[in-house]
Design an enzyme around this catalytic site. Structure first.
Site, PDB file in Angstrom:
ATOM      1  N   HIS A 216       0.769  -1.219  -0.048  1.00 25.06           N
ATOM      2  CA  HIS A 216       0.071   0.028  -0.079  1.00 25.06           C
ATOM      3  C   HIS A 216       0.872   1.275  -0.004  1.00 25.06           C
ATOM      4  O   HIS A 216       1.972   1.212   0.587  1.00 25.06           O
ATOM      5  CB  HIS A 216      -1.168  -0.185   1.253  1.00 25.06           C
ATOM      6  CG  HIS A 216      -1.890  -1.162   1.094  1.00 25.06           C
ATOM      7  ND1 HIS A 216      -2.278  -1.647  -0.087  1.00 25.06           N
ATOM      8  CD2 HIS A 216      -2.643  -1.708   2.070  1.00 25.06           C
ATOM      9  CE1 HIS A 216      -3.110  -2.544   0.150  1.00 25.06           C
ATOM     10  NE2 HIS A 216      -3.459  -2.596   1.387  1.00 25.06           N
TER      11      HIS A 216
ATOM     12  N   LYS B 174     -12.536   5.363   8.403  1.00 26.22           N
ATOM     13  CA  LYS B 174     -13.014   6.253   7.606  1.00 26.22           C
ATOM     14  C   LYS B 174     -14.270   6.527   7.334  1.00 26.22           C
ATOM     15  O   LYS B 174     -14.896   7.622   7.150  1.00 26.22           O
ATOM     16  CB  LYS B 174     -12.422   5.995   6.117  1.00 26.22           C
ATOM     17  CG  LYS B 174     -12.637   7.024   4.940  1.00 26.22           C
ATOM     18  CD  LYS B 174     -11.716   6.849   3.678  1.00 26.22           C
ATOM     19  CE  LYS B 174     -12.232   7.770   2.677  1.00 26.22           C
ATOM     20  NZ  LYS B 174     -13.122   7.390   1.761  1.00 26.22           N
TER      21      LYS B 174
END
Length: 945
Positions: free
Chosen positions: A151, A589
């Site tokens: 990532h 999130k």
């Protein structure tokens, strides 16, 4: 760039190292950039230090001076401060190693085992009354699998990582108590030169790395520190057992329970650059690396086992093995040395020409020197034979403790594949591919129009059919081609090296059909089939639950799957085993810090319970990021805080981006991380921890209320109509999206369509970290805890004292709050509000109306929740200030702040100039400096996303 304050509160060795490195850096800056630039570096540092000490107006003076500098001066300041933090980070790593070595010496001198070590864990089990057979049974159940991912969170180039590793090694050489004066002088000279080279090395890559670059980056750690950590952990366990149980533990065979996996080169979710061809190449590259690793070990072992047959008669089993096949080309060199002869044949069988070709279906296992047929099982069998032969010949200690044992552990850990590859893909991709296949086969015209019940019925019927959807000569529809090619690669990998295939992970699993769809695609590639009424499956299918709603419904989803007759047959084919992945980033999130943590904790408990209820063996896979806002923090503490139902000795967790570099760049740090993981999982799987909710109903009600209120506050922030424009203006998200740090895009959407929903969790957290607000790591805690304290303050204090999970969530939040710097973040917010107000005024003027808010009030709300969270945490913990119980971290933050403040002021100035620039050439030059500022702040905060 030194820190001469003797009241810093950090240890003397660390202070000396930081001062030495700062002095060397200062000398390099003077030589390279001149005395004027060095003076600017020092002046800005002192201004920001005095500002932090109670004179905030001096920060404005520092900003004024920066405003008057040209681009060349700004560039040198960025390089100097960034290099300083790279050096400080290495010094702090060395301090960790120094402290652990001191504790090891104290333990060897009769003191208690080091905290969080394997020796301490085994000693605790012995003290609690667990017998050696019970501990060995627990070790047999252990299954720990750290998983490397690519990532986009590693901002540093590999070149910089190499230079920093070298600096850490030189610092250790210089400080070594055994170094003679000449050696210390050589180390000092080399360190001086290395710091100068660091300052002259480009911080930012010239272009975005390819997936193959990322694979090589992961291999760098797998082939070095990770490779050496595995046998070291194995020795730790052996020694701990002997220390605790004495002669009873001598000669015990310790299982291999620690293996690494990887997503690098095989994680397809949202990364169009990970193609089937890239995954095939990744498998072959890892296989080549594994073969090279084992060849090095066998060559060293051959040098060591120079045992003459005349002086130690080889056992019959060894002689029979040598009589099985033809001799290797150069075997005659070792006539009369049976161990060396066998090792020579093993090396011939492991020749790169035998294992460096594209994967083909595996041939039947033959003699050790049959080209292409020698696999990991054969290699291990020969090593085991040598161990038994040595033991029989009186070399038991050599077999148990020497290089042969290391080679056996390495083969059992890494096989001929190094790290099993998981393939991950989004559920929407499978839906599209299956719809196209079903339409092409005439099964249904519009699969996507079916409801969930109809989809499951259709998929079940198709999976039970003996024939494939497409004939051998039928070309697949374009919408299904890529998915089918991916499963074809997985099939080839499984045929060549079965252990090379990890699992197939389905992102955004919402329904049962989301798992049956990839199962149908696997069936087309021969990885899954129904034969004679029984399922045969070569692959585990892993649901990934990511949003708050999906986490809340995860247990019910799995119960439905387990009750499905077809899926039950699939589980039976896979040993009645199910892996389940939990997403920490997207849940945060989606619901904010407190809600995400509570939803994840509840999901772990309910998933553990439902798996046990259906007699399904399971492993939870924790998709944790590097930062607290993405589930980061100390992994061993997170393991101890898991609910009791989730503890079964099996665990996976992701190691992402800069976390890989931090944990695996130095051998000692890699070992410390691994032993903490093993210690935590071993204790949690055997002992009864206070990991469930104390006084369950009242505590759960408090958590439910706090989570709901916290999520409400968080959603109110991000759902404001003006929030996204404010966020884009306040943070360097535009520059972060352009930063060439990974092959994976920052959003699942096209660049022009990026919005909050499309933005990935990593750049979301990265952006907040850059401006020092770190909102994902704490926001909403103020609203949630304030309400909880108002209703039941004493209970919250009790939970902090008695419940590891509650304590971990509170402590992680207060650590992020202590790292936050709202007086700096306010400057970014002011820019955004001014820009928003100007835009609103311009629009209003054109429309003849009043100016809009321009994001005003957003930062005030952030400040208010911070204040409320701070007050609540201090009340719950009984502290007078944040991190009062962690003075080392507290002091490290305080010492870093003035230097980091300068980097933020430099970035703010660059953002102003970038926004005002009219020529693209000027914007490009400023963009390069902004990249430098992002890297510098990332180094200062030791965190990106």
């Amino acid at each position: 760039m030194t820190q001469n304050d003797t009241t810093t509160g950090i240890s003397l060795p660390l202070s000396e190292d930081v001062n030495l490195l700062g002095t060397l850096l200062g000398d390099a800056v003077r030589r390279r950039a001149g005395g004027a630039v060095f003076a600017q570096v020092e002046e800005l540092r002192l201004l920001c230090k005095e500002a932090a000490d109670g004179r905030p107006e001096l920060r404005q003076e520092a900003a004024r001076r920066i405003r008057g500098m040209d681009r060349g001066e700004l560039a040198w300041l960025l390089r100097a401060y960034s290099a300083f933090f790279h050096l400080v980070n290495q010094a702090e790593k060395r301090e960790i190693l120094r402290v652990n070595r001191e504790r090891s010496r104290a333990a060897a001198a009769g003191g208690p085992p080091r905290p969080e070590s394997i020796a301490e864990a085994v000693a605790q089990l012995k003290a609690a009354g667990h017998s050696l057979p019970q501990v060995l049974a627990a070790l047999e159940r252990l299954d720990i699998q750290p998983t490397l991912t690519a990532h986009p969170t590693e901002a540093r180039r590999r070149t910089l990582l190499e230079e920093q590793r070298r600096i850490a090694e030189l610092l250790a050489e210089l400080r070594s108590a055994d170094a003679i004066p000449a050696e210390a002088a050589d180390a000092a000279d080399a360190l001086h030169d290395q710091v100068a080279l660091l300052l002259a090395t480009a911080e930012v890559r010239g272009e975005r790395p390819s997936v193959r670059d990322e694979v090589e980056h992961g291999l760098y750690f797998l082939e070095s520190t990770i490779r050496d950590t595995a046998p070291r952990i194995h020795r730790d366990v052996q020694r701990a057992l002997v220390a605790a149980y004495g002669e009873e533990a001598e000669g015990v065979e310790v299982p291999v329970f620690l293996r690494w996996r990887s997503w690098i080169g095989s994680d397809r979710d949202g990364n169009p650059n990970v193609t089937p061809e890239v995954t095939r190449w990744t498998f072959q590259r890892q296989r080549t690396a594994a073969v090279a690793l084992h060849r090095r070990e066998l060559e060293a072992l051959r040098d060591e086992l120079a045992i003459s047959d005349r002086l130690a008669q080889p056992p019959e089993a060894l002689e029979r093995r040598l009589a099985e096949g033809a001799a290797a080309p150069d075997e005659e060199r070792f006539a009369g040395e049976s161990y060396r002869r066998l090792l020579t044949r093993m090396l011939a069988a492991l020749a790169p020409t035998n294992h460096g070709t594209p994967p083909e279906p595996a041939a039947p296992t033959g003699p050790a020197n049959a080209p292409g047929s020698y696999n990991a099982a054969d290699l291990l069998a020969d090593l085991d034979l040598m161990a038994r032969s040595l033991t029989e010949s009186g070399f038991e200690s050599v077999a148990r403790h020497g290089r042969l044992q290391r080679a056996r552990v390495l083969v059992r850990t890494f096989g001929l594949h190094l790290a099993a590859l998981d393939v991950r893909q989004h559920s929407d991709v499978h839906e599209e591919a299956v719809a196209a296949l079903l339409a092409a086969a005439g099964r249904t015209e519009d699969y996507t129009a079916l409801d969930e019940g109809a989809r499951v019925d259709l998929l079940r019927a198709e999976l039970e059919r003996p024939d494939l959807l497409l004939g051998e000569d039928t070309a697949p529809p374009e919408a299904a081609r890529d998915a089918l090619d991916t499963f074809a690669v997985i099939a080839d990998m499984a045929a060549a090296e079965p252990d090379s295939v990890g699992a197939y992970i389905v992102s955004m699993t919402h329904t049962v059909s989301d798992l049956l769809e990839p199962m149908l695609l696997a069936r087309e590639a021969g990885l899954w089939r129904m034969r004679g009424g029984r399922v045969e499956s070569a692959l585990n299918f892993v649901p990934l639950f990511e949003t708050v709603a999906d986490l809340e419904g995860a247990a019910a989803q799995m119960a439905t799957l387990f009750a499905d007759p077809l899926y039950a047959q699939h589980l039976e084919a896979r040993g009645n085993f199910q892996e389940i992945m939990l997403g920490y980033s997207d849940s945060n999130k989606d619901g904010g810090y407190w809600m995400a943590n509570w939803a994840l904790h509840q999901a772990q408990a309910s998933l553990g319970a439902v798996c046990r209820e259906h007699s399904v063996d399971f492993r939870l896979f924790h998709g944790r990021g590097g930062t607290v806002g993405r589930g980061g923090g100390r992994a061993n503490q997170a393991i101890a805080a898991m609910p009791a139902a989730a503890h079964n000795g099996r665990i996976r967790l992701t190691e992402q981006g800069e976390v890989i570099s931090f944990r695996y760049a130095l051998p000692g740090i890699a070992h410390r991380h691994a032993e903490q993981l093993v210690s935590a999982v071993l204790l949690s799987s055997v002992t009864t921890h206070v990991s469930d909710v104390p006084a369950a109903a009242p505590a759960a009600r408090l958590m439910d209320r706090a989570a709901a209120t916290s999520m409400g506050a968080y959603r109110a922030l991000i759902e404001r109509a003006d929030f996204w424009d404010w966020f884009v203006a306040a943070t360097p998200i535009e520059q972060i999206s352009r930063l060439p740090i990974a092959s994976r895009p920052v959003s699942r959407k096209a660049a022009a369509e990026v919005d909050f929903e499309g933005l990935r969790a990593i750049p979301w957290v990265f952006s907040w970290t850059q401006i020092r607000a770190i909102v994902p790591g704490w926001y909403g805690v103020g609203a949630g805890l304030a309400e909880a304290l108002e209703e039941d303050g004493p209970l919250a204090a009790d939970l902090y004292r008695d419940w590891p999970f509650f304590r971990a969530v509170v402590d992680n939040a207060q650590r992020e709050m202590a790292r936050a710097r709202l007086e700096i973040a306010e400057r970014y917010a002011a820019r955004a509000e001014a820009a928003g107000g100007a835009q609103a005024a311009g629009g209003a003027q054109a429309a003849g109306g009043a100016a809009g808010p321009g994001g005003r009030g957003i930062f005030a709300g952030i400040q208010a929740d911070f204040t409320a969270a701070r007050e609540a945490i201090l009340r719950i913990t009984g502290q007078r200030e944040l991190l009062e119980g962690s003075p080392v971290i507290q002091k490290s933050i305080a010492l870093r702040n003035p230097y980091t403040d300068v980097l933020n002021l430099l970035q703010l100035e660059l953002l102003e100039r970038y926004g005002a620039a009219e020529e693209e050439a000027e914007r490009e030059a400023l963009r390069e400096l902004l990249f430098l500022s992002i890297n510098g702040i990332a180094a200062a905060m030791q965190s990106t996303g």
